[in-house]
Enzyme design. Structure first.
Site, PDB file in Angstrom:
ATOM      1  N   GLU A 124       1.003  -1.285  -0.260  1.00  0.00           N
ATOM      2  CA  GLU A 124       0.179   0.053   0.007  1.00  0.00           C
ATOM      3  C   GLU A 124       0.702   1.245   0.112  1.00  0.00           C
ATOM      4  OE1 GLU A 124      -2.192  -0.966   3.461  1.00  0.00           O
ATOM      5  OE2 GLU A 124      -4.227  -0.761   1.957  1.00  0.00           O
ATOM      6  N   GLU A 144      -3.508  -9.765   3.998  1.00  0.00           N
ATOM      7  CA  GLU A 144      -4.065 -10.036   4.991  1.00  0.00           C
ATOM      8  C   GLU A 144      -4.855 -11.707   4.765  1.00  0.00           C
ATOM      9  OE1 GLU A 144      -2.866  -8.009   2.921  1.00  0.00           O
ATOM     10  OE2 GLU A 144      -2.864  -5.511   3.216  1.00  0.00           O
TER      11      GLU A 144
HETATM   12  C1  1HE Z   1       6.960  -8.074  11.361  1.00  0.00           C
HETATM   13  C2  1HE Z   1       6.278  -7.788  11.011  1.00  0.00           C
HETATM   14  C3  1HE Z   1       5.176  -7.509  10.663  1.00  0.00           C
HETATM   15  C4  1HE Z   1       8.316  -9.139  10.760  1.00  0.00           C
HETATM   16  N1  1HE Z   1       5.403  -6.447  12.345  1.00  0.00           N
HETATM   17  N2  1HE Z   1       6.931  -7.018  13.045  1.00  0.00           N
HETATM   18  N3  1HE Z   1       2.179  -8.315   6.962  1.00  0.00           N
HETATM   19  C5  1HE Z   1       2.584  -9.880   6.646  1.00  0.00           C
HETATM   20  O1  1HE Z   1       1.936 -10.146   7.060  1.00  0.00           O
HETATM   21  C6  1HE Z   1       4.017  -9.582   6.498  1.00  0.00           C
HETATM   22  C7  1HE Z   1       4.461 -10.413   8.120  1.00  0.00           C
HETATM   23  N4  1HE Z   1       6.271 -10.572   7.508  1.00  0.00           N
HETATM   24  C8  1HE Z   1       6.653 -11.992   6.991  1.00  0.00           C
HETATM   25  O2  1HE Z   1       6.071 -12.920   6.747  1.00  0.00           O
HETATM   26  C9  1HE Z   1       8.126 -11.927   7.121  1.00  0.00           C
HETATM   27  O3  1HE Z   1       8.453 -11.001   7.925  1.00  0.00           O
HETATM   28  C10 1HE Z   1       9.023 -11.093   6.322  1.00  0.00           C
HETATM   29  C11 1HE Z   1       8.818 -11.446   4.663  1.00  0.00           C
HETATM   30  C12 1HE Z   1       8.888  -9.412   6.052  1.00  0.00           C
HETATM   31  C13 1HE Z   1      10.604 -11.405   6.110  1.00  0.00           C
HETATM   32  O4  1HE Z   1      11.125 -12.556   6.757  1.00  0.00           O
HETATM   33  P1  1HE Z   1      12.056 -12.917   7.482  1.00  0.00           P
HETATM   34  O5  1HE Z   1      12.533 -14.308   7.491  1.00  0.00           O
HETATM   35  O6  1HE Z   1      13.239 -11.884   6.831  1.00  0.00           O
HETATM   36  O7  1HE Z   1      11.890 -12.018   8.962  1.00  0.00           O
HETATM   37  P2  1HE Z   1      11.115 -12.348  10.222  1.00  0.00           P
HETATM   38  O8  1HE Z   1      11.896 -13.639  11.103  1.00  0.00           O
HETATM   39  O9  1HE Z   1       9.888 -13.301   9.743  1.00  0.00           O
HETATM   40  O10 1HE Z   1      11.023 -11.236  11.141  1.00  0.00           O
HETATM   41  C14 1HE Z   1      11.852 -10.828  11.850  1.00  0.00           C
HETATM   42  C15 1HE Z   1      11.886 -10.050  12.851  1.00  0.00           C
HETATM   43  O11 1HE Z   1      10.707  -8.748  12.289  1.00  0.00           O
HETATM   44  C16 1HE Z   1      10.731 -10.942  13.961  1.00  0.00           C
HETATM   45  O12 1HE Z   1      10.965  -9.834  15.013  1.00  0.00           O
HETATM   46  P3  1HE Z   1      11.827 -10.494  15.804  1.00  0.00           P
HETATM   47  O13 1HE Z   1      11.681  -9.363  17.103  1.00  0.00           O
HETATM   48  O14 1HE Z   1      11.125 -11.924  17.678  1.00  0.00           O
HETATM   49  O15 1HE Z   1      12.678 -10.208  15.710  1.00  0.00           O
HETATM   50  C17 1HE Z   1       9.375 -10.475  13.588  1.00  0.00           C
HETATM   51  O16 1HE Z   1       7.996 -10.535  13.999  1.00  0.00           O
HETATM   52  C18 1HE Z   1       9.652  -8.844  12.601  1.00  0.00           C
HETATM   53  N5  1HE Z   1       8.364  -8.877  12.164  1.00  0.00           N
HETATM   54  N6  1HE Z   1       7.032  -8.575  10.014  1.00  0.00           N
HETATM   55  C19 1HE Z   1       5.281  -6.444  12.955  1.00  0.00           C
HETATM   56  N7  1HE Z   1       4.167  -7.022   9.685  1.00  0.00           N
HETATM   57  C20 1HE Z   1      -3.797  -0.733   7.408  1.00  0.00           C
HETATM   58  S1  1HE Z   1      -3.661  -1.762   7.349  1.00  0.00           S
HETATM   59  C21 1HE Z   1      -2.593  -3.201   6.227  1.00  0.00           C
HETATM   60  C22 1HE Z   1      -2.373  -4.702   7.582  1.00  0.00           C
HETATM   61  C23 1HE Z   1      -1.129  -4.981   6.715  1.00  0.00           C
HETATM   62  O17 1HE Z   1       0.161  -4.581   5.888  1.00  0.00           O
HETATM   63  S2  1HE Z   1      -1.131  -7.004   6.926  1.00  0.00           S
HETATM   64  C24 1HE Z   1       0.077  -7.785   6.515  1.00  0.00           C
HETATM   65  C25 1HE Z   1       1.101  -8.054   7.229  1.00  0.00           C
END
Ligand code: 1HE
Length: 271
Positions: A124, A144
């Site tokens: 977005e 989402e």
């Molecule tokens: C996060 C987030 C996040 C990572 N919010 N903390 N978005 C998603 O569903 C995507 C969610 N994220 C992922 O699928 C993956 O993290 C990634 C593909 C982006 C990256 O993968 P990777 O293997 O490099 O990293 P990871 O091990 O998953 O995450 C590393 C850290 O980033 C980890 O935190 P830590 O404290 O445990 O080290 C994760 O929790 C953190 N992290 N993504 C919070 N999104 C206005 S409405 C909009 C609606 C949406 O956007 S829904 C889609 C959300």
């Protein structure tokens, strides 16, 4: 135009702001450990920067994510912990819209340099930029559906406009990922490079910044406004904007250069 406000990079924490001598500002999402997930503080900084950019004389913006991923979308952990009420999240979404509308309609060219994940709210955000450049690592998705969520940052408007309703619904229902040339063919990015998307975005920003500011203002606000109007009203508004832009004093030297044969001509690409 003389700058009317000053933006101090020291006032920003989640965005690293790097003004260049050229008037281009690099705006870097700076939470790489959280894959640049958008918490409310980051959204507020985006609102603040993009509300002031035009008046601060910013010639163009290159928007980039620190680390391997452009942006992981909504900060799901903050959202989970805050346990928001419907009213609260409604207001959160309105702040996202404020930020992204300021980007799209603000009159300053925004070039997004994409890497890795451009997902959910990250897509977005990217779709509010005027130009998107992807590299070999970039991929796009709307996860989402799998998270039990719905888009709230303008995807139903901007992502739908880029890829069409059917593809967007498929992306949300199935988590389908687009990458590579297919992503360009669908319109998710206008450029794909093998090397650095940041270098390419800077090159594009330099070209855009060489235009007159009023011309860029019209391009980076007028086209968006006009697409929201009926064809009849858009044509009227277009004529009005052209009346102002095409008669600006600053354009006279460029028109003179064309008339006397010294201005560059439009030629096909080599090869
Ligand atoms: C996060 C987030 C996040 C990572 N919010 N903390 N978005 C998603 O569903 C995507 C969610 N994220 C992922 O699928 C993956 O993290 C990634 C593909 C982006 C990256 O993968 P990777 O293997 O490099 O990293 P990871 O091990 O998953 O995450 C590393 C850290 O980033 C980890 O935190 P830590 O404290 O445990 O080290 C994760 O929790 C953190 N992290 N993504 C919070 N999104 C206005 S409405 C909009 C609606 C949406 O956007 S829904 C889609 C959300």
């Amino acid at each position: 135009m003389t700058p009317q406000v000053t933006i101090d990079p020291a006032d920003f924490a989640n965005l690293a702001l790097e003004p260049q001598d050229t008037g281009i500002w690099v705006v870097r999402l700076n939470r790489p450990k959280k894959r640049n997930a958008l918490d409310l503080a980051t959204i507020e900084e985006l609102v603040r920067f993009f509300s002031q950019a035009l008046r601060a004389g910013v010639a163009a913006v290159v928007l980039v994510g620190e680390g391997d991923h452009f942006c992981a979308g909504l900060d799901l952990v903050e959202h989970h912990r805050a346990d928001r009420s419907p009213e609260e999240f409604w207001q959160v979404c309105l702040r996202w819209h404020e930020a992204f509308n300021k980007m799209e309609y603000g009159g300053v060219p925004v070039i997004a340099a994409l890497t890795g994940a451009v997902v959910g709210g990250g897509l977005e955000l990217a779709s509010a930029a005027h130009i998107r450049v992807m590299d070999a690592t970039t991929y796009f998705a709307l996860p989402e559906g799998q998270r039990g969520l719905f888009t709230g940052g303008g995807a139903t408007i901007r992502v739908r406009e880029l890829v069409g309703k059917a593809r967007m619904v498929d992306m949300m229902l199935t988590g389908r990922v687009y990458q590579g040339q297919e992503a360009v063919d669908l319109g998710l990015a206008q450029y794909r490079v093998e090397g650095s998307s940041f270098d390419k975005a800077m090159e594009i920003a330099e070209k855009a910044a060489a235009n007159l500011p009023l011309t860029n203002f019209a391009i980076c606000s007028g086209v968006s406004h006009m697409r929201n109007m009926s064809a009849l009203d858009a044509a009227y508004a277009e004529a009005c904007v052209a009346g102002v832009v095409n008669t600006q004093t600053e354009a006279r030297a460029r028109l003179e250069a064309f008339a006397n044969g010294s201005a560059a001509r439009v030629r096909p690409n080599a090869g």
